[in-house]
Design a protein around this motif. Structure first.
Motif, PDB file in Angstrom:
ATOM      1  N   MET B   1      14.818  -7.420 -11.840  1.00  6.53           N
ATOM      2  CA  MET B   1      14.154  -8.603 -11.797  1.00  6.53           C
ATOM      3  C   MET B   1      15.423  -9.876 -11.722  1.00  6.53           C
ATOM      4  N   ALA B   2      16.513  -9.272 -11.480  1.00  9.94           N
ATOM      5  CA  ALA B   2      17.410 -10.588 -11.193  1.00  9.94           C
ATOM      6  C   ALA B   2      17.281 -11.065 -10.035  1.00  9.94           C
ATOM      7  N   GLN B   3      16.617 -12.279 -10.022  1.00 13.70           N
ATOM      8  CA  GLN B   3      16.247 -13.012  -8.829  1.00 13.70           C
ATOM      9  C   GLN B   3      17.475 -13.718  -8.411  1.00 13.70           C
ATOM     10  N   LYS B   4      17.184 -15.000  -8.516  1.00 12.09           N
ATOM     11  CA  LYS B   4      18.454 -16.218  -7.925  1.00 12.09           C
ATOM     12  C   LYS B   4      19.448 -16.080  -9.136  1.00 12.09           C
ATOM     13  N   ASN B   5      20.321 -17.182  -9.146  1.00  5.31           N
ATOM     14  CA  ASN B   5      21.590 -17.089 -10.067  1.00  5.31           C
ATOM     15  C   ASN B   5      21.059 -17.806 -11.376  1.00  5.31           C
ATOM     16  N   ILE B   6      20.457 -17.125 -12.278  1.00 12.61           N
ATOM     17  CA  ILE B   6      20.328 -17.622 -13.501  1.00 12.61           C
ATOM     18  C   ILE B   6      21.398 -17.852 -14.298  1.00 12.61           C
ATOM     19  N   PRO B   7      21.708 -19.088 -15.246  1.00  9.46           N
ATOM     20  CA  PRO B   7      22.936 -19.002 -15.991  1.00  9.46           C
ATOM     21  C   PRO B   7      22.790 -18.018 -16.840  1.00  9.46           C
ATOM     22  N   ASP B   8      23.857 -17.397 -17.273  1.00 10.93           N
ATOM     23  CA  ASP B   8      23.907 -16.392 -18.420  1.00 10.93           C
ATOM     24  C   ASP B   8      23.458 -17.056 -19.675  1.00 10.93           C
ATOM     25  N   ILE B   9      23.641 -18.420 -20.035  1.00 16.83           N
ATOM     26  CA  ILE B   9      23.348 -19.255 -21.205  1.00 16.83           C
ATOM     27  C   ILE B   9      21.751 -18.910 -21.039  1.00 16.83           C
ATOM     28  N   VAL B  10      21.158 -19.223 -20.146  1.00 17.92           N
ATOM     29  CA  VAL B  10      19.608 -19.047 -20.265  1.00 17.92           C
ATOM     30  C   VAL B  10      19.260 -17.590 -20.631  1.00 17.92           C
ATOM     31  N   ILE B  11      19.960 -16.596 -20.016  1.00 14.20           N
ATOM     32  CA  ILE B  11      19.624 -15.360 -20.216  1.00 14.20           C
ATOM     33  C   ILE B  11      19.707 -15.019 -21.692  1.00 14.20           C
ATOM     34  N   GLY B  12      20.913 -15.799 -22.554  1.00 13.01           N
ATOM     35  CA  GLY B  12      21.313 -15.448 -23.695  1.00 13.01           C
ATOM     36  C   GLY B  12      19.842 -15.888 -24.752  1.00 13.01           C
ATOM     37  N   ARG B  13      19.313 -17.015 -24.090  1.00 14.54           N
ATOM     38  CA  ARG B  13      18.214 -17.525 -25.083  1.00 14.54           C
ATOM     39  C   ARG B  13      16.846 -16.817 -24.992  1.00 14.54           C
ATOM     40  N   LEU B  14      16.577 -16.052 -24.068  1.00 11.61           N
ATOM     41  CA  LEU B  14      15.331 -15.431 -23.783  1.00 11.61           C
ATOM     42  C   LEU B  14      15.043 -14.488 -24.754  1.00 11.61           C
ATOM     43  N   PRO B  15      16.194 -13.494 -25.105  1.00 14.05           N
ATOM     44  CA  PRO B  15      15.961 -12.400 -26.435  1.00 14.05           C
ATOM     45  C   PRO B  15      15.579 -13.442 -27.672  1.00 14.05           C
ATOM     46  N   ILE B  16      15.858 -14.385 -27.835  1.00 10.39           N
ATOM     47  CA  ILE B  16      15.832 -15.308 -29.102  1.00 10.39           C
ATOM     48  C   ILE B  16      14.136 -15.862 -28.753  1.00 10.39           C
ATOM     49  N   TYR B  17      13.872 -16.135 -27.896  1.00 13.67           N
ATOM     50  CA  TYR B  17      12.347 -16.554 -27.433  1.00 13.67           C
ATOM     51  C   TYR B  17      11.582 -15.292 -27.707  1.00 13.67           C
ATOM     52  N   LEU B  18      11.957 -14.162 -27.270  1.00 11.86           N
ATOM     53  CA  LEU B  18      11.111 -12.953 -27.285  1.00 11.86           C
ATOM     54  C   LEU B  18      10.707 -12.620 -28.846  1.00 11.86           C
ATOM     55  N   ARG B  19      11.986 -12.850 -29.499  1.00 10.17           N
ATOM     56  CA  ARG B  19      11.863 -12.320 -30.863  1.00 10.17           C
ATOM     57  C   ARG B  19      10.961 -13.116 -31.656  1.00 10.17           C
ATOM     58  N   SER B  20      11.025 -14.563 -31.373  1.00  8.51           N
ATOM     59  CA  SER B  20      10.019 -15.370 -32.312  1.00  8.51           C
ATOM     60  C   SER B  20       8.673 -15.195 -31.626  1.00  8.51           C
ATOM     61  N   LEU B  21       8.243 -14.911 -30.367  1.00  9.68           N
ATOM     62  CA  LEU B  21       7.047 -14.518 -29.701  1.00  9.68           C
ATOM     63  C   LEU B  21       6.597 -13.487 -30.504  1.00  9.68           C
ATOM     64  N   GLN B  22       7.234 -12.304 -30.595  1.00  8.96           N
ATOM     65  CA  GLN B  22       6.678 -11.162 -31.064  1.00  8.96           C
ATOM     66  C   GLN B  22       6.491 -11.373 -32.573  1.00  8.96           C
ATOM     67  N   ARG B  23       7.175 -12.220 -33.402  1.00 15.31           N
ATOM     68  CA  ARG B  23       6.711 -12.377 -34.559  1.00 15.31           C
ATOM     69  C   ARG B  23       5.444 -13.113 -34.812  1.00 15.31           C
ATOM     70  N   MET B  24       5.225 -14.061 -33.728  1.00 18.74           N
ATOM     71  CA  MET B  24       3.863 -15.034 -33.630  1.00 18.74           C
ATOM     72  C   MET B  24       3.000 -13.831 -33.558  1.00 18.74           C
ATOM     73  N   GLU B  25       3.225 -12.870 -32.698  1.00 14.65           N
ATOM     74  CA  GLU B  25       2.164 -11.709 -32.176  1.00 14.65           C
ATOM     75  C   GLU B  25       1.667 -11.111 -33.407  1.00 14.65           C
ATOM     76  N   ASP B  26       2.795 -10.639 -34.430  1.00 14.44           N
ATOM     77  CA  ASP B  26       2.751 -10.090 -35.735  1.00 14.44           C
ATOM     78  C   ASP B  26       1.680 -10.847 -36.708  1.00 14.44           C
ATOM     79  N   GLU B  27       1.798 -12.241 -36.576  1.00 10.47           N
ATOM     80  CA  GLU B  27       1.088 -13.103 -37.235  1.00 10.47           C
ATOM     81  C   GLU B  27      -0.279 -13.181 -36.803  1.00 10.47           C
ATOM     82  N   GLY B  28      -0.690 -12.410 -35.793  1.00  8.86           N
ATOM     83  CA  GLY B  28      -1.949 -12.839 -35.205  1.00  8.86           C
ATOM     84  C   GLY B  28      -2.156 -13.892 -34.391  1.00  8.86           C
ATOM     85  N   ARG B  29      -1.160 -14.464 -34.147  1.00  7.78           N
ATOM     86  CA  ARG B  29      -1.392 -15.913 -33.144  1.00  7.78           C
ATOM     87  C   ARG B  29      -1.633 -15.351 -31.742  1.00  7.78           C
ATOM     88  N   GLN B  30      -2.432 -16.424 -30.950  1.00  2.59           N
ATOM     89  CA  GLN B  30      -2.481 -16.148 -29.674  1.00  2.59           C
ATOM     90  C   GLN B  30      -1.996 -17.086 -28.845  1.00  2.59           C
TER      91      GLN B  30
END
Lengths: 206, 206
Positions: B1-30
């Motif tokens: 899914m590597a479309q346009k030219n996304i800055p690598d620094i943005v890619i680097g933040r996505l796993p951080i967002y993901l980890r936090s979202l998964q934690r929220m899921e674990d907390e039962g948040r919607q």
DNA sequence: TAGATTGTTAATCGATTAACAATC
DNA sequence: TAGATTGTTAATCGATTAACAATC
């Protein structure tokens, strides 16, 4: 030696420069240049010179940088020309590996205290250290005056541990738990989560 | 899914967002918002919205982001909606801890092959895996078609191991050896050196 | 001297933030 | 409807690079 307002991104590169310089020293080298260093590290020569120029003039036109001298200067800047005592919280697989890792002593970090909350681990030893009861964490850290801690507890406990560490006077936390830690201003945190690093690379794979 | 030219620094933040979202899921948040996520992570809400907008429109005005949905989208983007098999080179303290770490399986990385060059270790087991002879590394990796590797060998051997891994078709290397690795374009490298992280913090301490 | 490389300036490039119309 | 929050634009801010005089 925290003079002007040096961008944190510059501070972040200094340990990389230092590591490479120390390797060159091990190789018996005397002199290097911003160009050579840059090639080794994948960083532009201009950037290296710019970074270093924030702190002084460490090179000689025409010849480059004396490796031993520059290495010493960077250690001064980074405040690592001394031994930092470290508290380690969490004696699981990661914590145990950290406790046994020689790289810390070799590079100026001395694990001084190890804590866990598991009664089966408390009192047992890792290398030369006895695992202490985590309930005594704040007291022991304050008594020893330790400012640096590593956290390798389960994610669910990490924020609570961090709060206690801050309370006890810890100023720098290296966090191995896969969770973001929130700490007050004046306390530094660095995160190491291998999965985050892996996920950052899989984006580019098919 | 590597479309346009996304800055690598943005890619680097996505796993951080993901980890936090998964934690929220674990907390039962919607549902969450860029503001809440930003507060948890110490990142501005505008930045999070900007980052996500590179890949599509995942939120709803007035309400925010559905956590499960956004989490899924980010996993798609990062290419982690699949299991990645991993080769581990070096079965010392760090390598052994990595081999036992549950966080990899839980988050989609499966250690498939473990190598070492120490005759006393070859043939012995870590968990369910048998340590293989490092001389068979390239052959085994090619046979298994593994694209991701972790390196936890002594610094002096790391570049040589990396060269062999690249030769064998590895496309992403997570390097634990305290040395910079040079690899050809098209191969990704991430470095984890706890001392580098610690030194980055001591600058700010007294 | 000729060649090499620094430290620094100015130009360029890229990333972050502020602001707001759109809309749920 | 009123309130909240997105996605996006334009402005700002900061970091990197190119270039070169100074000089070893």
């Amino acid at each position: 030696m925290a003079q002007k307002n040096i961008p944190d991104i510059v501070i972040g590169r200094l340990p990389i420069y230092l590591r490479s310089l120390q390797r060159m020293e091990d190789e018996g080298r005397q002199v290097t240049s911003s160009q050579e260093l840059g090639e080794r590290l994948g960083i532009s020569a201009a950037q290296i010179r710019k970074d270093l120029s924030q702190f002084g003039e460490f090179g000689k036109q025409g010849t480059g940088y004396n490796i031993e001298f520059l290495s010493k200067k960077i250690r001064d800047i980074l405040n690592v020309e001394r031994v930092w005592e470290v508290a380690l919280v969490g004696a699981g697989d990661i914590g145990s590996a950290l406790a046994r890792y020689n790289g810390f002593n070799q590079r100026g970090f001395l694990i001084k205290l190890i804590f866990d909350n598991d009664p089966r681990k408390i009192g047992s030893r890792i290398g030369e250290f006895t695992i202490l009861d985590a309930t005594r964490m704040a007291a022991e850290i304050q008594r020893a005056g330790v400012q640096v801690a590593m956290v390798s507890v389960p994610a669910a406990h990490a924020q609570g541990v961090a709060d206690q560490l801050v309370e006890a006077g810890i100023k720098a936390i290296l966090n191995y738990a896969p969770v973001n830690l929130n700490v007050p201003a004046g306390v530094r945190v660095q995160h190491i989560d291998p999965v985050v690093h892996l996920q950052r690379m899989t984006y580019y794979l098919d």
